[in-house]
Motif scaffolding. Structure first.
Motif, PDB file in Angstrom:
ATOM      1  N   ARG A  17    -124.020  34.454 -46.554  1.00 60.09           N
ATOM      2  CA  ARG A  17    -123.797  35.609 -45.696  1.00 60.09           C
ATOM      3  C   ARG A  17    -125.126  35.893 -45.013  1.00 60.09           C
ATOM      4  O   ARG A  17    -126.123  36.162 -45.684  1.00 60.09           O
ATOM      5  N   SER A  19    -127.364  37.868 -41.771  1.00 63.29           N
ATOM      6  CA  SER A  19    -127.340  39.035 -40.897  1.00 63.29           C
ATOM      7  C   SER A  19    -128.581  39.059 -40.019  1.00 63.29           C
ATOM      8  O   SER A  19    -129.577  38.406 -40.315  1.00 63.29           O
ATOM      9  N   GLU A 133    -123.335  40.048 -38.511  1.00 62.08           N
ATOM     10  CA  GLU A 133    -123.192  39.448 -39.837  1.00 62.08           C
ATOM     11  C   GLU A 133    -122.249  38.242 -39.734  1.00 62.08           C
ATOM     12  O   GLU A 133    -121.257  38.293 -39.011  1.00 62.08           O
TER      13      GLU A 133
END
Length: 140
Positions: A17, A19, A133
């Protein structure tokens, strides 16, 4: 700008993940996350430099193709990158990224996992209040 490894997304693959406040920073974070699964980035030098440019119909496809290109360079030239400076066009369809890295197998490197590909499984890119994101699942 950050990235984290996500457990429980799939049984055999890895997920990242990423961002960033801007799309460019998001692309940098995602690239660092993918690289960090393959090698301890602290052991990867910056002797080599290159430019990676890309175009796509959507920003999601642009990110996907960019991350795939990192794996193509790894597999075809034996190079991994540790430093990224990415600029994404306002319409999200063009990328210019300056990268620095090193040949795989240089002295002192700590190789980890060989990522085989970027998957479309659960692949996402979203605009958030604080930036962008993405979730990327990697085939290992």
């Amino acid at each position: 700008m950050s990235y984290e490894y996500v457990e429980g997304i799939t049984a055999a693959d890895y997920a990242v993940r990423a961002s960033g406040k801007t799309l460019g920073k998001l692309f940098e974070s995602a690239a660092k996350g993918v690289t960090g699964i393959m090698i301890d980035s602290k052991t990867l030098g910056g002797k080599l430099s290159a430019t990676l440019d890309g175009e796509a119909e959507t920003v999601e496809e642009l990110l996907f193709l960019f991350l795939e290109e990192l794996l193509v360079v790894k597999d075809s030239k034996g190079v991994l990158f540790s430093s990224f400076s990415c600029v994404v066009s306002k319409d999200g369809k063009e990328l210019h990224c300056s990268v620095r890295g090193d040949k795989i197998g240089s002295k002192g490197q700590d190789l980890l996992v060989d990522v085989k590909g970027i998957t479309r499984h659960k692949f996402s890119l979203k605009k958030k209040k604080t930036g962008w994101e993405a979730l990327v699942v990697l085939d290992v």
